[in-house]
Scaffold this active site. Structure first.
Site, PDB file in Angstrom:
ATOM      1  N   CYS A   7     -38.692  60.133  66.095  1.00  0.00           N
ATOM      2  CA  CYS A   7     -38.678  58.718  65.717  1.00  0.00           C
ATOM      3  C   CYS A   7     -40.084  58.113  65.799  1.00  0.00           C
ATOM      4  CB  CYS A   7     -37.716  57.950  66.615  1.00  0.00           C
ATOM      5  SG  CYS A   7     -37.182  56.381  65.909  1.00  0.00           S
ATOM      6  N   ASP A 144     -29.508  55.220  74.967  1.00  0.00           N
ATOM      7  CA  ASP A 144     -30.936  55.176  75.258  1.00  0.00           C
ATOM      8  C   ASP A 144     -31.193  54.352  76.503  1.00  0.00           C
ATOM      9  OD1 ASP A 144     -30.996  52.437  74.600  1.00  0.00           O
ATOM     10  OD2 ASP A 144     -31.517  52.840  72.519  1.00  0.00           O
TER      11      ASP A 144
END
Length: 234
Positions: A7, A144
């Site tokens: 990412c 996360d």
């Protein structure tokens, strides 16, 4: 094999390194406060040089769908729990471009009860749509270490062992679990061994500096994933 997303891609060089190393997906951050921010136009140009089979994921922290359109070469949208727009149903309907939809939650905000409620809610929605197979609206849920003030990219892992009951509950429901937040080549194998996720997501853990990847860290991360896959298959 574990699905791997790199990412925070901001340039073609980093994207090609990740692809060459074996990444399954690349993420592009549409959040102006992030040091990994990229415009949809620039991301679209990068994606033009990438393989078709690669997942190209737009990371959305705010409801942008009224103000901008994603280039057609994106394949997925990753929403945060704070950013699901009012027109979400329209956005993912048959009449709109069909993106895969990922949803990111801070691990600290979920417990077994809330995951169970989500599972049942998605199953009811799928049943009402007439699907014989109960398919959730979201293709995967990301756990996360973000929070309300910092939606992602904290660089810190959450407590994986504490999240085991959550991960177990997700696997019983219709969810694919992706672990994110604070992963790096050194701790990746432990995260996989503890939570057994469908996928992993990394950003700051493979950077030379915010917004610029370190090629050796990217390669080391993906090697570590594949080594963990082999170890868990034995």
């Amino acid at each position: 094999m574990t699905w791997v997303k790199i990412c925070g891609i901001t340039n073609l060089e980093d994207a090609l390194v990740a692809v060459e190393a074996g990444a399954d997906a690349l993420g592009f951050v549409f959040y102006e406060k992030s040091p990994r921010y990229i415009t949809a136009e620039n991301a679209g140009r990068i994606i033009e040089g990438l393989p078709d089979e690669l997942d190209k994921v737009a990371i959305v922290v705010e409801d942008f769908t009224h103000e901008m359109e994603l280039p057609g070469n994106f394949t997925a949208v990753q929403w945060t729990h704070m950013a699901i727009p009012e027109n979400f149903a329209t956005f993912v309907s048959a009449g709109a471009p069909r993106f895969k939809s990922f949803l990111a939650f801070p691990a600290g905000a979920l417990d077994e009860r809330s995951v169970n409620h989500l599972s049942k809610a998605f199953e009811r929605l799928a049943a009402r749509s007439g699907d014989a197979k109960l398919v959730p609206i979201f293709d995967a849920l990301f756990l996360d270490s973000g929070n309300m003030a910092n939606p992602g990219g904290t660089g810190k892992p959450f407590d994986w062992k504490k999240a085991v009951p959550i991960a177990d509950q997700m696997r019983k429901g219709p969810f694919k679990l992706v672990v994110a937040g604070g992963l790096n080549p050194s701790n990746l194998s432990e995260a996989i061994a503890v939570l057994h996720p469908w996928g992993v997501d990394v950003s700051s853990g493979v950077e030379a500096r915010p917004g610029k990847k370190d090629p050796e860290k990217v390669r080391a991360f993906i090697r570590a994933v594949r080594e963990a896959d082999k170890a868990n298959s034995n």
